[in-house]
Design a protein around this motif. Structure first.
Motif, mmCIF file in Angstrom:
data_model
loop_
_atom_site.group_PDB
_atom_site.id
_atom_site.type_symbol
_atom_site.label_atom_id
_atom_site.label_comp_id
_atom_site.label_asym_id
_atom_site.label_seq_id
_atom_site.Cartn_x
_atom_site.Cartn_y
_atom_site.Cartn_z
ATOM 1 N N ASN A 100 0.101 15.265 -7.307
ATOM 2 C CA ASN A 100 0.730 15.002 -6.018
ATOM 3 C C ASN A 100 1.873 14.006 -6.104
ATOM 4 O OD1 ASN A 100 -0.852 16.445 -3.684
ATOM 5 N ND2 ASN A 100 -2.376 15.853 -5.213
ATOM 6 N N LEU A 101 1.873 13.187 -7.153
ATOM 7 C CA LEU A 101 3.062 12.361 -7.405
ATOM 8 C C LEU A 101 4.248 13.249 -7.773
ATOM 9 C CD1 LEU A 101 1.991 9.182 -9.447
ATOM 10 C CD2 LEU A 101 3.026 9.270 -7.170
ATOM 11 N N LEU A 102 3.990 14.246 -8.628
ATOM 12 C CA LEU A 102 5.057 15.166 -9.012
ATOM 13 C C LEU A 102 5.589 15.928 -7.806
ATOM 14 C CD1 LEU A 102 3.693 16.645 -12.379
ATOM 15 C CD2 LEU A 102 5.637 15.105 -12.088
ATOM 16 N N LEU A 103 4.694 16.262 -6.880
ATOM 17 C CA LEU A 103 5.089 17.007 -5.683
ATOM 18 C C LEU A 103 5.579 16.094 -4.561
ATOM 19 C CD1 LEU A 103 2.148 19.576 -5.551
ATOM 20 C CD2 LEU A 103 4.512 20.027 -6.197
ATOM 21 N N ASN A 104 5.506 14.776 -4.786
ATOM 22 C CA ASN A 104 5.894 13.790 -3.772
ATOM 23 C C ASN A 104 5.141 14.037 -2.466
ATOM 24 O OD1 ASN A 104 7.323 11.513 -2.951
ATOM 25 N ND2 ASN A 104 9.024 12.711 -2.128
ATOM 26 N N ASN A 105 3.846 14.278 -2.583
ATOM 27 C CA ASN A 105 2.996 14.623 -1.442
ATOM 28 C C ASN A 105 2.386 13.363 -0.835
ATOM 29 O OD1 ASN A 105 1.298 15.756 0.410
ATOM 30 N ND2 ASN A 105 0.065 16.914 -1.050
ATOM 31 N N GLU A 106 3.038 12.816 0.173
ATOM 32 C CA GLU A 106 2.578 11.589 0.817
ATOM 33 C C GLU A 106 1.234 11.787 1.518
ATOM 34 O OE1 GLU A 106 3.921 8.680 0.719
ATOM 35 O OE2 GLU A 106 6.002 8.960 0.090
ATOM 36 N N ASP A 107 1.007 12.969 2.111
ATOM 37 C CA ASP A 107 -0.227 13.210 2.859
ATOM 38 C C ASP A 107 -1.469 13.035 1.994
ATOM 39 O OD1 ASP A 107 1.207 13.728 5.115
ATOM 40 O OD2 ASP A 107 1.162 15.913 4.896
ATOM 41 N N TYR A 108 -1.364 13.457 0.735
ATOM 42 C CA TYR A 108 -2.506 13.342 -0.170
ATOM 43 C C TYR A 108 -2.948 11.888 -0.290
ATOM 44 C CZ TYR A 108 -5.046 13.214 -4.613
ATOM 45 O OH TYR A 108 -5.983 12.996 -5.588
ATOM 46 N N PHE A 109 -1.995 10.984 -0.494
ATOM 47 C CA PHE A 109 -2.331 9.573 -0.698
ATOM 48 C C PHE A 109 -2.756 8.920 0.609
ATOM 49 C CE2 PHE A 109 0.557 10.768 -4.115
ATOM 50 C CZ PHE A 109 -0.189 10.383 -5.209
ATOM 51 N N ASN A 110 -2.198 9.367 1.720
ATOM 52 C CA ASN A 110 -2.628 8.834 3.022
ATOM 53 C C ASN A 110 -4.091 9.171 3.280
ATOM 54 O OD1 ASN A 110 -0.087 7.787 3.523
ATOM 55 N ND2 ASN A 110 0.623 9.607 4.622
ATOM 56 N N LYS A 111 -4.507 10.394 2.927
ATOM 57 C CA LYS A 111 -5.895 10.808 3.144
ATOM 58 C C LYS A 111 -6.858 9.984 2.280
ATOM 59 C CE LYS A 111 -4.927 15.577 4.506
ATOM 60 N NZ LYS A 111 -5.026 17.008 4.114
ATOM 61 N N LEU A 112 -6.407 9.608 1.087
ATOM 62 C CA LEU A 112 -7.254 8.798 0.207
ATOM 63 C C LEU A 112 -7.171 7.313 0.525
ATOM 64 C CD1 LEU A 112 -6.860 10.338 -3.379
ATOM 65 C CD2 LEU A 112 -8.813 10.495 -1.850
ATOM 66 N N GLY A 113 -6.233 6.954 1.426
ATOM 67 C CA GLY A 113 -6.065 5.551 1.766
ATOM 68 C C GLY A 113 -5.504 4.722 0.639
ATOM 69 N N MET A 114 -4.571 5.284 -0.102
ATOM 70 C CA MET A 114 -3.978 4.564 -1.233
ATOM 71 C C MET A 114 -2.465 4.771 -1.243
ATOM 72 S SD MET A 114 -5.272 7.110 -4.275
ATOM 73 C CE MET A 114 -4.579 6.106 -5.560
#
Length: 535
Positions: A109-123
């Motif tokens: 998700n870093l490669l995809l620049n997917n902010e939602d993924y990290f928001n869901k994990l709270g990080m």
């Protein structure tokens, strides 16, 4: 991790969160699980007593405790019977795999620049540890563009690895002088001449043949004191190449000349007198023989006359053959044309490395402790020194390129077994070698690789050729973008290997060998399955 193709996004649902793990370890949940497992074991024994079969195999199954109504906890318990003994995956192994999956998914998700993924994990994205196998492509591109500028007191050319003894003779000097030739200080100089040429587009011309043709045109340009301007590249005419890079070699690698010289050459192309006076020439001004078998630049004497013999064909080192000059020159020309990757190519390589090596990289990072408990601090040495290091790949790595298919009309093709005999010879000398980057267009080769359990194979997952259809038909079935991207990725991955096996009757293998000999790996050697052709 064996390569499973270009990067795919792992969904959040398949990664266990830390909270879920804690819930799964609670006492009520453990009672549920233990009770269910005991019931299954008793049922298995009862069925085994009733059947005359010697073995009874249980499929993998999921346990979904009802202790937590908001989070589904899935423990995949793999079972098998070996001599009537059940083997369960331990809880520690499950948790370890979950941590690996979590880190691999975070890198995805870093490669995809997917902010939602990290928001869901709270990080935050900044909390994720550096992936040793990935590049910061935006930063790397800025650095490469700066390095592709001749600056006083700069070690030049910066794209050459190793010293003189680790490369073809005069490699550093030749690379420097080709760059200077292609980057004149004043592109408006009236005496400056140009050779403007599209890449070959004839049916049946693979990428290797196109590159070989351009090395011939570069030789003509150097001999005639012209600046080569590579114009339309049909394989880059796809949606992945954006803006002005569409239909251009500069989509994949830094341009062969400066923007100023390209602009000047295109202006002159519009003037009839420039063509008539010879200030501008094109492919039509030269014969096929001149392009493909013309004179090699003699600016550097005859360095090919004292190259180290490091190529083995049919069990013998080849020290001299009639195309030694072309071998030296093509190696120099290909190295120059591919001297620096663009941000687009960097992204393709990141995806390929992550697919192939992501889990191994995660295991290495996790071996240093739980990354979620460590605060990531970017220091000056990390910013300015360590950031320039090459991405990690498992080493030592052997490149094996198996060429079959329609190449049989030009040379004797060899089965995978012949390549693997040579691979085993290298491993006899270097027993630590057990990894192979396998590149091939043939599905049967990938299928047969599974027979060699003592080797670990990595390869891109792409639809491969079945039967002996032409390369043109096969590439058409993939589409222009895929049929360009995946071979270039394979070529660059092969060039990064430590040892090499191939078929030097193939232009593709010939060019990989050239990258070896200008990439600090002369003494790695090259073993070829060809016995009838090697130039």
């Amino acid at each position: 991790m064996e390569a499973k193709g270009y990067m795919s996004v792992k969904s959040l649902e398949r990664v266990l969160s830390e909270k879920a793990l804690k819930l799964g370890n609670s006492f009520p949940c453990q009672i549920c699980v233990v009770g269910l497992l005991c019931g299954i074991c008793l049922t298995s024994l009862f069925l085994a007593a009733l059947t005359s079969l010697g073995t009874f195999e249980l499929a993998a199954f999921s346990v979904s405790p009802t202790c937590n109504s908001t989070s589904q906890i899935i423990n995949m318990v793999e079972t098998s019977i070996d001599h009537r003994k059940l083997k369960w995956k331990s809880k520690a192994e499950i948790e370890e795999n979950d941590q690996v999956n979590l880190l691999v998914s975070a890198w995805d998700n870093l490669l995809l620049n997917n902010e939602d993924y990290f928001n869901k994990l709270g990080m935050n994205k900044s909390d994720v540890p550096n992936a040793p196998h990935l590049e910061n492509c935006e930063e790397s591109t800025r650095v490469r563009e700066r390095l592709d500028t001749l600056i006083e007191n700069q070690t030049f050319p910066p794209w050459i690895n190793g010293g003189e003894e680790e490369n073809y003779p005069l490699t550093s000097r030749a690379q420097r002088e080709i760059w200077i030739h292609q980057h004149p200080l004043d592109c408006e100089n009236k005496s400056l001449k140009f050779l403007v040429a599209d890449w070959e587009t004839l049916p049946g011309f693979g990428i290797g043949a196109q590159i070989a043709g351009m090395t011939g045109l570069l030789a003509i340009a150097v001999n005639e004191n012209r600046v080569l301007v590579a114009n339309h590249y049909n394989r880059a005419d796809h949606d992945g190449c954006k803006g002005s890079s569409r239909g251009s070699w500069s989509c994949y690698f830094l341009p062969e000349t400066s923007k100023e010289c390209r602009k000047r050459a295109f202006e002159l192309m519009e003037k009839r007198e420039a063509w008539e006076s010879g200030i501008v020439t094109g492919k039509q001004n030269y014969s096929t023989k001149q392009i493909w078998a013309g004179h090699i630049p003699k600016l550097w004497g005859k360095p090919w006359s004292y190259m180290k013999p490091t190529t083995e064909v049919n069990g013998s080192l080849i020290s001299v053959h009639r195309k030694m000059d072309r071998r030296w020159w093509r190696a120099q020309a290909v190295r120059y044309l591919m001297r620096f990757q663009t941000e687009y190519t960097c992204g393709l390589m990141n995806a390929a490395r992550h697919s192939a090596f992501g889990e191994e990289a995660a295991e290495i990072v996790l071996s240093a402790g739980d990354w979620r408990e460590k605060k990531k601090v970017r220091t000056e040495i990390e910013e300015h020194v360590w950031s320039n290091l090459r991405p990690w790949i498992p080493r030592p790595m052997l490149s094996v390129h198996v060429r079959m298919g329609d190449k049989a009309c030009e040379m004797r093709v060899a089965a995978l077994e012949e390549y693997m005999r040579l691979a085993d010879r290298i491993r006899d000398r270097f027993p630590e070698l057990n990894r192979i980057w396998l590149s091939t267009e043939m599905k049967e080769v990938v299928d047969r690789s599974k027979d060699y359990g003592h080797w670990r194979f990595y390869y891109t997952q792409v639809a491969r050729q079945v039967g002996n259809k032409s390369m043109a038909e096969y590439e058409a079935s993939l589409g222009r973008e895929m049929s360009t991207n995946y071979p270039l990725v394979n070529f660059l991955m092969a060039s990064e290997a430590d040892f090499f096996v191939g078929a030097l009757g193939s232009t593709w293998c010939f060019l990989i060998d050239g990258m070896r000999n200008t990439g600090g790996k002369v003494m790695s050697g090259y073993l070829s399955v060809n016995k009838d052709r090697f130039w």
